[in-house]
Design an enzyme around this catalytic site. Structure first.
Site, PDB file in Angstrom:
ATOM      1  N   GLU A 294     -13.133  -4.261   1.397  1.00  0.00           N
ATOM      2  CA  GLU A 294     -11.899  -4.583   0.668  1.00  0.00           C
ATOM      3  C   GLU A 294     -10.866  -4.961   1.732  1.00  0.00           C
ATOM      4  O   GLU A 294      -9.852  -4.302   1.912  1.00  0.00           O
ATOM      5  CB  GLU A 294     -11.421  -3.374  -0.149  1.00  0.00           C
ATOM      6  CG  GLU A 294     -10.228  -3.683  -1.078  1.00  0.00           C
ATOM      7  CD  GLU A 294      -9.697  -2.440  -1.781  1.00  0.00           C
ATOM      8  OE1 GLU A 294     -10.219  -1.345  -1.540  1.00  0.00           O
ATOM      9  OE2 GLU A 294      -8.737  -2.586  -2.567  1.00  0.00           O
TER      10      GLU A 294
ATOM     11  N   GLY B 187      -9.705   5.036  -0.254  1.00  0.00           N
ATOM     12  CA  GLY B 187      -8.609   4.951   0.711  1.00  0.00           C
ATOM     13  C   GLY B 187      -8.603   3.555   1.297  1.00  0.00           C
ATOM     14  O   GLY B 187      -9.515   2.771   1.077  1.00  0.00           O
TER      15      GLY B 187
ATOM     16  N   HIS C 260     -16.851   1.841  -1.872  1.00  0.00           N
ATOM     17  CA  HIS C 260     -15.869   0.805  -1.601  1.00  0.00           C
ATOM     18  C   HIS C 260     -16.220   0.234  -0.236  1.00  0.00           C
ATOM     19  O   HIS C 260     -16.371   0.995   0.726  1.00  0.00           O
ATOM     20  CB  HIS C 260     -14.467   1.409  -1.471  1.00  0.00           C
ATOM     21  CG  HIS C 260     -13.759   1.638  -2.766  1.00  0.00           C
ATOM     22  ND1 HIS C 260     -14.067   2.656  -3.605  1.00  0.00           N
ATOM     23  CD2 HIS C 260     -12.733   0.959  -3.344  1.00  0.00           C
ATOM     24  CE1 HIS C 260     -13.268   2.614  -4.657  1.00  0.00           C
ATOM     25  NE2 HIS C 260     -12.439   1.590  -4.526  1.00  0.00           N
TER      26      HIS C 260
ATOM     27  N   PHE D 247       1.963   1.681  -3.478  1.00  0.00           N
ATOM     28  CA  PHE D 247       0.746   2.022  -4.202  1.00  0.00           C
ATOM     29  C   PHE D 247       0.499   3.528  -4.127  1.00  0.00           C
ATOM     30  O   PHE D 247       0.282   4.204  -5.133  1.00  0.00           O
ATOM     31  CB  PHE D 247      -0.386   1.246  -3.515  1.00  0.00           C
ATOM     32  CG  PHE D 247      -1.738   1.334  -4.152  1.00  0.00           C
ATOM     33  CD1 PHE D 247      -1.988   0.761  -5.388  1.00  0.00           C
ATOM     34  CD2 PHE D 247      -2.786   1.949  -3.477  1.00  0.00           C
ATOM     35  CE1 PHE D 247      -3.258   0.809  -5.944  1.00  0.00           C
ATOM     36  CE2 PHE D 247      -4.050   2.008  -4.031  1.00  0.00           C
ATOM     37  CZ  PHE D 247      -4.289   1.448  -5.265  1.00  0.00           C
ATOM     38  N   GLU D 248       0.573   4.066  -2.911  1.00  0.00           N
ATOM     39  CA  GLU D 248       0.302   5.487  -2.739  1.00  0.00           C
ATOM     40  C   GLU D 248       1.411   6.349  -3.340  1.00  0.00           C
ATOM     41  O   GLU D 248       1.149   7.401  -3.921  1.00  0.00           O
ATOM     42  CB  GLU D 248       0.075   5.793  -1.242  1.00  0.00           C
ATOM     43  CG  GLU D 248      -1.370   5.454  -0.881  1.00  0.00           C
ATOM     44  CD  GLU D 248      -1.630   5.228   0.600  1.00  0.00           C
ATOM     45  OE1 GLU D 248      -0.724   5.477   1.413  1.00  0.00           O
ATOM     46  OE2 GLU D 248      -2.750   4.800   0.935  1.00  0.00           O
TER      47      GLU D 248
ATOM     48  N   ASP E  69     -10.041  -1.695 -11.387  1.00  0.00           N
ATOM     49  CA  ASP E  69      -9.601  -0.861 -10.268  1.00  0.00           C
ATOM     50  C   ASP E  69      -8.519   0.154 -10.673  1.00  0.00           C
ATOM     51  O   ASP E  69      -8.828   1.311 -10.907  1.00  0.00           O
ATOM     52  CB  ASP E  69      -9.125  -1.738  -9.106  1.00  0.00           C
ATOM     53  CG  ASP E  69      -9.335  -1.073  -7.746  1.00  0.00           C
ATOM     54  OD1 ASP E  69      -9.951   0.003  -7.716  1.00  0.00           O
ATOM     55  OD2 ASP E  69      -8.901  -1.628  -6.718  1.00  0.00           O
TER      56      ASP E  69
ATOM     57  N   HIS F 230     -15.624  -3.780  -4.629  1.00  0.00           N
ATOM     58  CA  HIS F 230     -14.951  -4.961  -4.100  1.00  0.00           C
ATOM     59  C   HIS F 230     -15.886  -5.904  -3.336  1.00  0.00           C
ATOM     60  O   HIS F 230     -16.209  -6.983  -3.789  1.00  0.00           O
ATOM     61  CB  HIS F 230     -13.741  -4.612  -3.220  1.00  0.00           C
ATOM     62  CG  HIS F 230     -12.666  -3.927  -3.976  1.00  0.00           C
ATOM     63  ND1 HIS F 230     -11.926  -4.570  -4.922  1.00  0.00           N
ATOM     64  CD2 HIS F 230     -12.207  -2.653  -3.931  1.00  0.00           C
ATOM     65  CE1 HIS F 230     -11.064  -3.720  -5.439  1.00  0.00           C
ATOM     66  NE2 HIS F 230     -11.216  -2.545  -4.865  1.00  0.00           N
TER      67      HIS F 230
ATOM     68  N   TRP G 277       0.832  -1.213   0.000  1.00  0.00           N
ATOM     69  CA  TRP G 277       0.000   0.000   0.000  1.00  0.00           C
ATOM     70  C   TRP G 277       0.864   1.260   0.000  1.00  0.00           C
ATOM     71  O   TRP G 277       0.500   2.273  -0.594  1.00  0.00           O
ATOM     72  CB  TRP G 277      -0.972   0.005   1.181  1.00  0.00           C
ATOM     73  CG  TRP G 277      -2.256  -0.685   0.848  1.00  0.00           C
ATOM     74  CD1 TRP G 277      -2.512  -2.013   0.956  1.00  0.00           C
ATOM     75  CD2 TRP G 277      -3.469  -0.082   0.329  1.00  0.00           C
ATOM     76  NE1 TRP G 277      -3.800  -2.274   0.544  1.00  0.00           N
ATOM     77  CE2 TRP G 277      -4.407  -1.117   0.156  1.00  0.00           C
ATOM     78  CE3 TRP G 277      -3.829   1.228  -0.003  1.00  0.00           C
ATOM     79  CZ2 TRP G 277      -5.696  -0.894  -0.331  1.00  0.00           C
ATOM     80  CZ3 TRP G 277      -5.118   1.457  -0.488  1.00  0.00           C
ATOM     81  CH2 TRP G 277      -6.038   0.399  -0.652  1.00  0.00           C
TER      82      TRP G 277
HETATM   83 ZN   LIG Z   1     -11.084   0.962  -6.065  1.00  0.00          ZN
END
Ligand SMILES: [Zn+2]
Ligand SMILES: [Zn+2]
Lengths: 490, 490
Positions: A342, A309, A339, A191-192, A423, A366, A188
């Site tokens: 998830e 988020g 969302h 990812f960010e 996504d 998700h 993550w």
């Molecule tokens: Zn998403």
């Protein structure tokens, strides 16, 4: 509390001696009937294609390497060689869960956008990059001190392919996903970082225009005919530092979509789901008021509202209940596309799914945890609230390693309302939906998922997303394309 | 085809404004009600323990390392330090799915059995070992040429701890499970090798007697008070080469159980599920006829019949239908306890679960694929056919890596009939059931699984297995132990 009655079963008696083979066949048929697409009546032509598809599937599922059992970064080249994948690319469909910052392939950003004039680059202390278009040398910033004109830097380095590593910094790709991403926190973080790195490119106003157009092109190449894009509607900037407000992005999206549709008359359209990164209740209140206003001003473009988020570290939907009940309090309709679920935590965060339903969400982003929540599952089914299944995202973000264990296998076996999406395609190294369709169809659906399954998934994506006045046109358009697709593959 | 009506939901209207917090609480309660143990009414004392347990669970689930997310070989030392694990060890329960060849810890085999006189060892070309007790030098065999007396070899080597590696050859343990077992084929090969290696020790008649007693001791130490042991009833041998037929093993089991029960009056008993390795239809026919006879001769010992082996590579139950319908054809009752659905293939092998139900199986061994088969699931629920969940086995044999993704999470959330067992404890390096209970309770059940869940799982294991005339005694005995367990942990 759940009353379950399967018709055949209600009359089933304990068998004695050898079970009746006829009854066995009936039970197997009945179970197949329950899965996604199980009740779709196939035409004779479709049945032929289905038989062919089944053969292809048996072959791929008995091969030594089965892509859905592997990490996508390793499976990708195998999937590209699969005839099932190539067939899925031709199938007409719609994309309902893609985030705007990861819409367009990183190859295009690097090979097109970063070659434009006035593009500055800066390397941060934590091994990330920032970009900025500017007509003068940019000021140092807290996160980036030394800005270099990319054109000059490239000339200095001589080797243009040396910049290929830029591509990797903008995606999650790595040769060794398990080693490099030992847990969810690490992946993550990366990812960010990748999102932030790309932001400087995408939020340059002239780039955004081309970026959105290019995004539609890439979807079209995968026979995606409709898009609902989750976007925070960032502010954008010009070369001289002028800033455009959010509404500029929305107008640009509308204008680009119109232009794309006139260039490609068989494209059905695109809409925005306004998505904010949840912080305080008052910020969410402000965001919802703004979304209500934008929806009023751009009714054809704004589909609804979402919060994004990482759930595990973030606030729950219930925490924002005061904000989320604003539209109803004001007697306006703002469709939600939350969302939720998830997570593989099995903790209180799972509760988000029930809360999303209580706030009348239109779909569930998700819903990874839905199969473990029988009541929420029943409510979602009764209200026809589809889950947006994004298999590759769930795998790369480390919710599940072998996609055959994805909990959506339960949902598919029961015919739960569902659509397939991608996504953050650019971060995972995909374009279009076909990679995700491949994983869902072969890995999650297993051998029993068939052409009826694909048809239902594709129809869902078209039919469940469009506003009422577009449904018939959209469906008719899809049906034409579907018929051509079936004939082309016989 | 499934008519689902959740009472509260049937009246639920679309909410306007902020959802009623009372309704939200009700829905959450209702969902909690559905899970395994959700309807168990807890006494005041139990509620106190439940609150304590919930706190422990929250703490372990928020720690940086969560054992169910890791491979058991790495998680084991963490689990041993868990207060939840230590509590589970004290909980009275029954073991309904353990294979006789993996009943007793390998430590005991190596440190006790291999130190007995007349024990010969032989190293095979493929790096495995064979053992044989003999009063003279054994003949070379096709798989083993050079037999050495272990006593002599040990004296020669001097270092007794050097023989620790014997232990590893008899288990699946490795420091690097993912590297050493890249796929199911490799781990199953090692699995079968370990069984063969141990066979020479266990099938020595005097050893078998001690082995079975020791097995009951190890279970008792984990507060397991009843056992159903799957056993092929191997023929056994004496020092001088005399061979005992299968019935000798059965008699020995009966005699050892009686002796153990008179030594431990609070042990409830043990029975055998005769398990054959499936080959041809005629062999299965013969095995079933033999099982019918043994059940007639030892009605208190023989619980029923099963077929074992790796499903993915083996024949389906339907293939053996002629053999499996023999008891009904002969109008005798031979309860079946089939292994079925121990697969993640999503292929035709999954069908075994439905077939097990068509042949009126009493329980389902594993049923890993059950959650993906809604009709089979409904039938199994309606007939109260419990699945025997063996989480560590499924993980080590590579069906799932992160146990939070085990499909039984779906079954537990719905309160599907279920018992927990350990399959092949010695191979996985466990004793008793508590390791598997730990994984099921924290990893698969998640935060919401509570003391009611444990109580229902434990009651299931006692109540659903015993023959009618023992049920009341068994349950009363369990209830006493349970009350003590609850009081001891306040
Ligand atoms: Zn998403
Ligand atoms: Zn087993």
């Amino acid at each position: 509390a759940v009353v379950t009655c399967v018709p055949l079963l209600c009359f089933a008696r304990v068998t004695h001696g050898m079970p009746d083979p006829g009854q066995r066949d009936l039970l197997m048929l009945e179970e197949a009937f329950m899965q996604t697409g199980g009740r779709v009546a196939l035409t004779e032509t479709e049945q032929k294609l289905d038989a062919h598809l089944h053969q292809l599937k048996e072959k791929e599922m008995s091969a030594a390497l089965f892509p859905p059992a592997m990490h996508f970064f390793k499976a990708k080249p195998l999937i590209q060689r699969s005839p099932i994948f190539r067939l899925l690319q031709k199938m007409p469909k719609a994309a309902l869960h893609i985030h705007s910052s990861a819409l367009v392939s990183v190859e295009w950003l690097v090979k097109n956008v970063t070659y434009r004039p006035h593009c500055y680059i800066c390397f941060t202390w934590d091994n990330s990059v920032r970009f900025l278009f500017s007509d003068r040398q940019p000021f140092p910033r807290w996160d980036c001190f030394y800005w270099q004109l990319l054109e000059t830097l490239r000339a200095k380095l001589g080797d243009p392919t040396g910049f290929d590593n830029l591509i990797q910094r903008l995606t999650l790709f790595t040769e060794d996903p398990d080693g490099e991403y030992p847990n969810q926190d690490v992946v993550w973080q990366k990812f960010e970082k990748a999102f932030i790195a790309a932001a400087g490119l995408i939020t340059h106003a002239p780039v955004l225009r081309d970026y959105l157009y290019r995004g539609l092109v890439e979807l079209m190449l995968d026979n995606v005919m409709y898009l609902e894009l989750r976007s925070g509607l960032s502010r954008t900037y010009e070369l001289d530092g002028t800033i455009h407000e959010k509404v500029w992005s929305l107008k640009t999206f509308q204008e680009v979509t119109k232009r794309f549709m006139s260039d490609h008359p068989d494209f059905l359209g695109a809409r925005i789901i306004i998505s904010v990164n949840a912080l305080s209740v008052s910020e969410v209140k402000a965001a919802i008021k703004e979304a209500i206003q934008l929806q009023k001003d751009f009714p054809d473009v704004v589909a609804g509202f979402d919060m994004v988020g990482r759930e595990d570290s973030g606030r729950t939907l219930w925490y924002f209940r005061e904000a989320l009940s604003l539209p109803a309090d004001l007697s306006v309709t703002l469709p939600y596309f939350f969302h939720a679920g998830e997570t593989d935590e099995g903790t209180d965060v799972d509760q988000n799914i029930l809360d999303a339903l209580l706030f009348n969400t239109t779909r569930i982003g998700h819903g990874y945890a839905l199969a473990h929540h029988p009541l929420a599952k029943a409510i979602s089914r009764k209200r026809d609230v589809a889950v947006e299944l994004c298999p590759i995202s769930n795998q790369v973000l480390k919710l599940v390693s072998d996609l055959r264990n994805h909990p959506a296998a339960v949902l598919m076996s029961e015919g739960h309302p569902m659509v397939i999406s991608s996504d953050d395609p650019s971060l995972f190294g995909t374009t279009g939906l076909s990679y995700d369709f491949y994983e869902a169809f072969t890995g999650i659906g297993g051998l029993k998922a068939n052409l009826g399954t694909l048809k239902e998934l594709a129809v869902n994506s078209i039919y469940s997303s469009l506003p009422a006045h577009l449904k018939d046109t959209g469906y008719a358009m899809w049906q034409n394309k579907w018929n051509v697709f079936v004939l082309d593959h016989l």
